[in-house]
Design a protein around this motif. Structure first.
Motif, PDB file in Angstrom:
ATOM      1  N   GLN A  47     -37.277 -18.220  -2.638  1.00 10.12           N
ATOM      2  CA  GLN A  47     -36.768 -16.960  -3.183  1.00 10.12           C
ATOM      3  C   GLN A  47     -35.731 -16.354  -2.241  1.00 10.12           C
ATOM      4  OE1 GLN A  47     -40.427 -14.803  -3.666  1.00 10.12           O
ATOM      5  NE2 GLN A  47     -40.788 -15.600  -5.719  1.00 10.12           N
ATOM      6  N   TYR A  48     -35.977 -16.454  -0.945  1.00  7.85           N
ATOM      7  CA  TYR A  48     -35.020 -15.984   0.056  1.00  7.85           C
ATOM      8  C   TYR A  48     -33.698 -16.738  -0.095  1.00  7.85           C
ATOM      9  CZ  TYR A  48     -32.940 -15.182   4.669  1.00  7.85           C
ATOM     10  OH  TYR A  48     -32.077 -14.876   5.695  1.00  7.85           O
ATOM     11  N   ASN A  49     -33.776 -18.046  -0.308  1.00  9.05           N
ATOM     12  CA  ASN A  49     -32.587 -18.875  -0.505  1.00  9.05           C
ATOM     13  C   ASN A  49     -31.792 -18.401  -1.724  1.00  9.05           C
ATOM     14  OD1 ASN A  49     -31.934 -22.349  -1.401  1.00  9.05           O
ATOM     15  ND2 ASN A  49     -30.715 -21.039  -0.102  1.00  9.05           N
ATOM     16  N   VAL A  50     -32.484 -18.081  -2.827  1.00  8.54           N
ATOM     17  CA  VAL A  50     -31.813 -17.581  -4.035  1.00  8.54           C
ATOM     18  C   VAL A  50     -31.114 -16.254  -3.730  1.00  8.54           C
ATOM     19  CG1 VAL A  50     -32.170 -16.662  -6.374  1.00  8.54           C
ATOM     20  CG2 VAL A  50     -33.313 -18.779  -5.670  1.00  8.54           C
ATOM     21  N   PHE A  90     -35.471  -7.407  -7.311  1.00  5.52           N
ATOM     22  CA  PHE A  90     -34.450  -7.906  -6.387  1.00  5.52           C
ATOM     23  C   PHE A  90     -33.212  -8.459  -7.095  1.00  5.52           C
ATOM     24  CE2 PHE A  90     -38.282  -8.732  -3.516  1.00  5.52           C
ATOM     25  CZ  PHE A  90     -38.107  -7.547  -2.818  1.00  5.52           C
ATOM     26  N   VAL A  91     -33.353  -8.806  -8.390  1.00  8.56           N
ATOM     27  CA  VAL A  91     -32.221  -9.318  -9.166  1.00  8.56           C
ATOM     28  C   VAL A  91     -32.254  -8.744 -10.577  1.00  8.56           C
ATOM     29  CG1 VAL A  91     -32.202 -11.517  -7.873  1.00  8.56           C
ATOM     30  CG2 VAL A  91     -33.339 -11.406 -10.090  1.00  8.56           C
ATOM     31  N   VAL A 106     -27.503 -11.310 -11.025  1.00  2.95           N
ATOM     32  CA  VAL A 106     -26.833 -10.500  -9.998  1.00  2.95           C
ATOM     33  C   VAL A 106     -27.902  -9.919  -9.081  1.00  2.95           C
ATOM     34  CG1 VAL A 106     -25.301  -8.529  -9.587  1.00  2.95           C
ATOM     35  CG2 VAL A 106     -25.037  -9.875 -11.663  1.00  2.95           C
ATOM     36  N   ILE A 107     -27.625  -9.893  -7.792  1.00  2.00           N
ATOM     37  CA  ILE A 107     -28.556  -9.288  -6.834  1.00  2.00           C
ATOM     38  C   ILE A 107     -28.470  -7.765  -6.961  1.00  2.00           C
ATOM     39  CG2 ILE A 107     -26.913  -9.257  -4.897  1.00  2.00           C
ATOM     40  CD1 ILE A 107     -29.332 -10.102  -3.097  1.00  2.00           C
ATOM     41  N   THR A 108     -29.609  -7.095  -6.800  1.00  2.00           N
ATOM     42  CA  THR A 108     -29.655  -5.635  -6.881  1.00  2.00           C
ATOM     43  C   THR A 108     -29.507  -5.033  -5.485  1.00  2.00           C
ATOM     44  OG1 THR A 108     -32.055  -5.573  -6.590  1.00  2.00           O
ATOM     45  CG2 THR A 108     -31.227  -5.718  -8.867  1.00  2.00           C
ATOM     46  N   GLU A 109     -29.351  -3.721  -5.428  1.00  2.00           N
ATOM     47  CA  GLU A 109     -29.314  -3.026  -4.133  1.00  2.00           C
ATOM     48  C   GLU A 109     -30.614  -3.274  -3.366  1.00  2.00           C
ATOM     49  OE1 GLU A 109     -26.955  -1.458  -2.359  1.00  2.00           O
ATOM     50  OE2 GLU A 109     -25.579  -2.118  -3.935  1.00  2.00           O
ATOM     51  N   LYS A 110     -31.718  -3.298  -4.092  1.00  2.00           N
ATOM     52  CA  LYS A 110     -33.021  -3.556  -3.455  1.00  2.00           C
ATOM     53  C   LYS A 110     -33.030  -4.953  -2.822  1.00  2.00           C
ATOM     54  CE  LYS A 110     -37.994  -3.577  -4.379  1.00  2.00           C
ATOM     55  NZ  LYS A 110     -39.052  -3.457  -5.389  1.00  2.00           N
ATOM     56  N   GLY A 111     -32.446  -5.940  -3.507  1.00  2.00           N
ATOM     57  CA  GLY A 111     -32.358  -7.297  -2.968  1.00  2.00           C
ATOM     58  C   GLY A 111     -31.476  -7.358  -1.733  1.00  2.00           C
ATOM     59  N   LEU A 112     -30.333  -6.666  -1.797  1.00  2.00           N
ATOM     60  CA  LEU A 112     -29.427  -6.616  -0.638  1.00  2.00           C
ATOM     61  C   LEU A 112     -30.096  -5.925   0.543  1.00  2.00           C
ATOM     62  CD1 LEU A 112     -26.065  -5.737  -2.423  1.00  2.00           C
ATOM     63  CD2 LEU A 112     -26.629  -7.904  -1.266  1.00  2.00           C
ATOM     64  N   SER A 113     -30.836  -4.875   0.256  1.00  2.00           N
ATOM     65  CA  SER A 113     -31.550  -4.138   1.299  1.00  2.00           C
ATOM     66  C   SER A 113     -32.585  -5.029   1.986  1.00  2.00           C
ATOM     67  CB  SER A 113     -32.213  -2.898   0.690  1.00  2.00           C
ATOM     68  OG  SER A 113     -32.989  -2.240   1.646  1.00  2.00           O
ATOM     69  N   LEU A 114     -33.294  -5.832   1.193  1.00  2.00           N
ATOM     70  CA  LEU A 114     -34.280  -6.749   1.770  1.00  2.00           C
ATOM     71  C   LEU A 114     -33.604  -7.738   2.713  1.00  2.00           C
ATOM     72  CD1 LEU A 114     -37.169  -7.975   1.902  1.00  2.00           C
ATOM     73  CD2 LEU A 114     -36.474  -9.436  -0.002  1.00  2.00           C
ATOM     74  N   LEU A 115     -32.473  -8.302   2.291  1.00  2.00           N
ATOM     75  CA  LEU A 115     -31.754  -9.260   3.142  1.00  2.00           C
ATOM     76  C   LEU A 115     -31.297  -8.604   4.435  1.00  2.00           C
ATOM     77  CD1 LEU A 115     -29.649 -11.294   0.558  1.00  2.00           C
ATOM     78  CD2 LEU A 115     -31.728 -11.993   1.755  1.00  2.00           C
ATOM     79  N   THR A 116     -30.822  -7.370   4.349  1.00  2.00           N
ATOM     80  CA  THR A 116     -30.397  -6.640   5.554  1.00  2.00           C
ATOM     81  C   THR A 116     -31.592  -6.433   6.476  1.00  2.00           C
ATOM     82  OG1 THR A 116     -28.637  -5.532   4.339  1.00  2.00           O
ATOM     83  CG2 THR A 116     -29.360  -4.485   6.376  1.00  2.00           C
ATOM     84  N   GLN A 117     -32.716  -6.068   5.887  1.00  2.00           N
ATOM     85  CA  GLN A 117     -33.942  -5.831   6.646  1.00  2.00           C
ATOM     86  C   GLN A 117     -34.400  -7.111   7.362  1.00  2.00           C
ATOM     87  OE1 GLN A 117     -36.856  -4.223   3.958  1.00  2.00           O
ATOM     88  NE2 GLN A 117     -38.292  -3.716   5.573  1.00  2.00           N
ATOM     89  N   LEU A 118     -34.240  -8.244   6.713  1.00  2.00           N
ATOM     90  CA  LEU A 118     -34.698  -9.527   7.261  1.00  2.00           C
ATOM     91  C   LEU A 118     -33.723 -10.150   8.262  1.00  2.00           C
ATOM     92  CD1 LEU A 118     -36.132 -11.208   4.056  1.00  2.00           C
ATOM     93  CD2 LEU A 118     -37.388 -10.787   6.171  1.00  2.00           C
ATOM     94  N   GLN A 119     -32.476  -9.743   8.218  1.00  2.00           N
ATOM     95  CA  GLN A 119     -31.414 -10.422   8.960  1.00  2.00           C
ATOM     96  C   GLN A 119     -31.735 -10.634  10.446  1.00  2.00           C
ATOM     97  OE1 GLN A 119     -27.549  -9.086   7.879  1.00  2.00           O
ATOM     98  NE2 GLN A 119     -26.568 -10.013   9.644  1.00  2.00           N
ATOM     99  N   GLU A 120     -32.091  -9.587  11.157  1.00  2.00           N
ATOM    100  CA  GLU A 120     -32.354  -9.710  12.600  1.00  2.00           C
ATOM    101  C   GLU A 120     -33.584 -10.571  12.879  1.00  2.00           C
ATOM    102  OE1 GLU A 120     -30.517  -8.962  15.276  1.00  2.00           O
ATOM    103  OE2 GLU A 120     -28.992  -8.448  13.783  1.00  2.00           O
ATOM    104  N   GLU A 121     -34.609 -10.411  12.044  1.00  2.00           N
ATOM    105  CA  GLU A 121     -35.829 -11.194  12.247  1.00  2.00           C
ATOM    106  C   GLU A 121     -35.570 -12.685  12.023  1.00  2.00           C
ATOM    107  OE1 GLU A 121     -39.681  -9.734  11.040  1.00  2.00           O
ATOM    108  OE2 GLU A 121     -38.766  -7.815  10.466  1.00  2.00           O
TER     109      GLU A 121
END
Length: 149
Positions: A47-50, A90-91, A106-121
């Motif tokens: 799901q992260y890959n998608v 998320f989509v 299409v990715i939603t704002e919630k999906g983009l927010s999750l990716l931003t949240q995960l980025q550093e980790e």
């Protein structure tokens, strides 16, 4: 730790056999670590890959079949993954105006927010998993690309 110690095998038929087993074992090790990191966020590595594929579209819609073509694990069921991501908010799925048989994702704002949240980790975990210096990482990438031809 050496592969032989990890899987309690004294020797391999040859270096090629060991390389294949080593790649498979390492894949499993990495997926297990990724699962542990992503599970608290309610997403699987697939799901992260998608979500990453969709983010790469920069807001442009993409079909499920195009997502499937770009997935790291070609055996994944992109339709099922997209549906689960939709249920989590998320989509979005929309009828394709050009071809009503197709569905645009299409990715939603919630999906983009999750990716931003995960980025550093994710970045931190990648550096922890790949305990190599820059030159070794570049060599590993070169060799893996060469292995796939």
């Amino acid at each position: 730790m050496r592969l032989e110690d990890e899987i309690q095998q004294k020797e391999f038929k040859d270096a090629y056999n060991k390389a294949i087993v080593n790649l498979l074992f390492t894949h499993s090790y990495i997926v297990t670590k990724q699962n542990s990191l992503l599970k608290p966020f309610g997403v699987s590595p697939e799901q992260y890959n998608v979500l990453r594929i969709l983010r790469g579209q920069n807001g442009n819609p993409i079909t499920v079949s195009s997502i499937q073509d770009r997935m790291l694990n070609k055996m994944s069921n992109a339709s099922r993954l997209v549906e689960k991501l939709k249920q989590k908010g998320f989509v979005n799925r929309e009828e394709c105006p050009a071809d009503r048989r197709q569905v645009d994702i299409v990715i939603t704002e919630k999906g983009l927010s999750l990716l931003t949240q995960l980025q550093e980790e994710i970045l931190s975990q990648n550096r922890d998993l790949v305990q190599l210096d820059n030159e070794e990482v570049n060599q590993l990438n070169f060799l893996l690309d060469k292995l796939r031809g």
